[in-house]
Motif scaffolding. Structure first.
Motif, mmCIF file in Angstrom:
data_model
loop_
_atom_site.group_PDB
_atom_site.id
_atom_site.type_symbol
_atom_site.label_atom_id
_atom_site.label_comp_id
_atom_site.label_asym_id
_atom_site.label_seq_id
_atom_site.Cartn_x
_atom_site.Cartn_y
_atom_site.Cartn_z
ATOM 1 N N LEU A 19 -25.771 -49.180 -98.078
ATOM 2 C CA LEU A 19 -25.290 -50.378 -97.068
ATOM 3 C C LEU A 19 -25.579 -51.580 -96.894
ATOM 4 C CD1 LEU A 19 -23.787 -47.224 -94.621
ATOM 5 C CD2 LEU A 19 -22.196 -48.770 -97.056
ATOM 6 N N THR A 20 -26.994 -51.080 -96.845
ATOM 7 C CA THR A 20 -26.977 -53.228 -96.151
ATOM 8 C C THR A 20 -27.118 -53.769 -97.479
ATOM 9 O OG1 THR A 20 -28.376 -51.916 -94.742
ATOM 10 C CG2 THR A 20 -29.166 -54.357 -95.756
ATOM 11 N N GLY A 21 -27.908 -53.604 -98.821
ATOM 12 C CA GLY A 21 -27.981 -53.588 -99.737
ATOM 13 C C GLY A 21 -26.900 -54.175 -100.169
ATOM 14 N N MET A 22 -25.525 -53.623 -100.193
ATOM 15 C CA MET A 22 -24.272 -53.913 -100.569
ATOM 16 C C MET A 22 -23.707 -54.787 -99.304
ATOM 17 S SD MET A 22 -22.193 -50.023 -101.523
ATOM 18 C CE MET A 22 -20.991 -51.066 -102.440
ATOM 19 N N LEU A 23 -23.886 -54.935 -98.231
ATOM 20 C CA LEU A 23 -24.070 -56.363 -97.109
ATOM 21 C C LEU A 23 -24.741 -57.430 -97.667
ATOM 22 C CD1 LEU A 23 -23.909 -54.637 -93.778
ATOM 23 C CD2 LEU A 23 -21.788 -55.106 -95.467
ATOM 24 N N TYR A 24 -25.532 -56.567 -98.485
ATOM 25 C CA TYR A 24 -26.638 -58.452 -98.563
ATOM 26 C C TYR A 24 -25.746 -58.775 -100.009
ATOM 27 C CZ TYR A 24 -30.137 -60.838 -101.726
ATOM 28 O OH TYR A 24 -30.526 -61.986 -102.917
ATOM 29 N N SER A 25 -25.199 -58.520 -101.674
ATOM 30 C CA SER A 25 -24.683 -59.108 -102.292
ATOM 31 C C SER A 25 -22.941 -59.016 -101.727
ATOM 32 C CB SER A 25 -24.349 -57.070 -103.443
ATOM 33 O OG SER A 25 -25.649 -56.975 -103.982
ATOM 34 N N ASP A 26 -22.268 -58.830 -100.769
ATOM 35 C CA ASP A 26 -21.733 -59.321 -100.577
ATOM 36 C C ASP A 26 -21.218 -60.631 -99.829
ATOM 37 O OD1 ASP A 26 -18.419 -59.131 -100.053
ATOM 38 O OD2 ASP A 26 -18.786 -59.225 -97.520
ATOM 39 N N ALA A 27 -22.418 -61.058 -99.284
ATOM 40 C CA ALA A 27 -22.908 -62.351 -98.627
ATOM 41 C C ALA A 27 -23.116 -63.364 -100.159
ATOM 42 C CB ALA A 27 -24.142 -61.513 -97.468
ATOM 43 N N LEU A 28 -23.924 -63.109 -101.117
ATOM 44 C CA LEU A 28 -24.002 -63.653 -101.795
ATOM 45 C C LEU A 28 -22.468 -64.263 -102.459
ATOM 46 C CD1 LEU A 28 -26.917 -61.958 -103.435
ATOM 47 C CD2 LEU A 28 -27.093 -63.856 -102.210
ATOM 48 N N GLN A 29 -21.643 -63.357 -103.010
ATOM 49 C CA GLN A 29 -20.512 -63.854 -103.259
ATOM 50 C C GLN A 29 -20.082 -64.361 -102.179
ATOM 51 O OE1 GLN A 29 -19.646 -59.476 -104.065
ATOM 52 N NE2 GLN A 29 -20.838 -59.387 -105.694
ATOM 53 N N ARG A 30 -20.120 -64.428 -101.004
ATOM 54 C CA ARG A 30 -19.387 -65.297 -100.216
ATOM 55 C C ARG A 30 -20.005 -66.393 -99.843
ATOM 56 N NH1 ARG A 30 -18.525 -63.634 -95.162
ATOM 57 N NH2 ARG A 30 -19.856 -61.897 -95.506
ATOM 58 N N GLY A 31 -21.108 -66.744 -100.099
ATOM 59 C CA GLY A 31 -21.873 -68.165 -99.897
ATOM 60 C C GLY A 31 -23.140 -67.860 -98.687
ATOM 61 N N ILE A 32 -22.744 -67.054 -98.175
ATOM 62 C CA ILE A 32 -23.413 -67.005 -96.961
ATOM 63 C C ILE A 32 -24.985 -67.069 -96.292
ATOM 64 C CG2 ILE A 32 -23.640 -65.877 -94.453
ATOM 65 C CD1 ILE A 32 -20.791 -66.536 -95.133
ATOM 66 N N VAL A 33 -25.302 -66.557 -97.971
ATOM 67 C CA VAL A 33 -26.472 -66.472 -97.810
ATOM 68 C C VAL A 33 -27.010 -66.669 -99.549
ATOM 69 C CG1 VAL A 33 -27.294 -64.908 -96.593
ATOM 70 C CG2 VAL A 33 -27.367 -63.891 -98.191
#
Length: 298
Positions: free
Chosen positions: A29-43
């Motif tokens: 789930l943390t890995g998916m939050l990371y990938s989602d944050a990448l897609q949203r340009g957060i990190v």
């Protein structure tokens, strides 16, 4: 578009609304939050821990990149060096105590002047603790809130035993002894998430439909060991002629497993309120259901 995939939920000895500690399945789930944050340009993969967390004066850990953490190539040790691992392990073995429980501030203090190893594959609970909290801080909130906003209310991240409610199951050791819940703010991204079975079933369905936030986390991007590849926490392995993407987890009183055969479009999650590996039934169920086209949760 509505999904035609079915989710089957089966429980034994408990109700579907009850929650389980999912241990290191928290990492996917943390890995998916990371990938989602990448897609949203957060990190970005190059974002460092020091960019997101208050790590001034903490030495080399501040320069560790989120991208390296997501694939266990950061050089960080498995656990924080300030944990007093032997003392805590004895307390768990003798009295069933929670070996974790730190606040985020306490975790960051434990990482001061941590020594980094070589950037080879090395499974790190510490790395995923820091990754999850860094993503949440970069997004302007705490980890548990971000988790529920992205994946829904069926997940929780209790920080103290008092945070638990009647529907939060208490786990038992392999010998059937009730043990303390593994709770703690710092632990959440790597092993401190609780989930009910229905939420895990919906997660499987959304992954198979490719509508899940951060679903690209399942794509293997690096070698982890011979014949094993890794995405953002998700492990991909060959298994009896199939390609399986999966992760397992365990706490003092719970065991968990989640796996997906993406070619056959089936997925399985197995959770147990007793310590003892559930990998074998997980792989077996996935193999049996490979031709069914259904996401299945046990």
């Amino acid at each position: 578009m509505a999904s035609s995939r079915q989710v089957f939920v089966a429980t034994a000895g408990t109700e579907a609304e009850c929650t389980f500690e999912i241990g290191s399945v928290s990492k996917v789930l943390t890995g998916m939050l990371y990938s989602d944050a990448l897609q949203r340009g957060i990190v970005s993969p190059e974002t460092t821990l020091g960019d997101a967390l208050p790590l001034d004066g903490h030495g080399p850990v501040a320069a560790v990149s989120l991208g390296s953490l997501a694939v266990h190539r950061s050089g960080l040790p498995r656990l924080a060096p300030g944990m007093s691992v032997l003392r805590r392990s004895l307390a768990f073995s003798i009295r069933g105590e929670n070996p974790y429980g730190e606040t985020l501030a306490e975790l960051l203090a434990q990482t001061r002047d941590v020594r980094l190893g070589s950037p080879r594959p090395r499974y790190s609970n510490l790395g995923f603790q820091l990754l999850g909290h860094a993503i949440a801080r970069a997004d302007g909130r705490e980890y548990g809130l971000l988790l529920r906003e992205v994946f829904g209310p069926g997940y929780s991240t209790p920080s103290r035993p008092d945070d638990l409610h009647d529907l939060d199951l208490r786990g038992t050791s392999r010998l059937g002894r009730v043990v303390q819940p593994w709770v703690g703010e710092a632990l959440a991204p790597a092993g401190g998430i609780r989930a009910d079975v229905g939420s895990l079933g919906e997660l499987l369905r959304s992954i198979l439909d490719r509508t899940a936030p951060g679903v690209t986390a399942l794509e293997p991007v690096a070698d982890f060991s011979p014949r094993v590849r890794i995405g953002a926490a998700w492990i991909t392995v060959p298994y009896r002629g199939r390609t399986i993407t999966w992760h397992n987890g365990a706490t003092g009183g719970f065991s968990s497993w989640i796996g997906i055969d993406r070619e056959a479009c089936v997925g399985v999650a197995v959770v147990s309120a007793r310590h003892g590996a559930v990998d074998r039934p997980g792989f077996h169920l996935l193999e049996e259901l490979a031709a069914s086209g259904s996401a299945v949760l046990d």
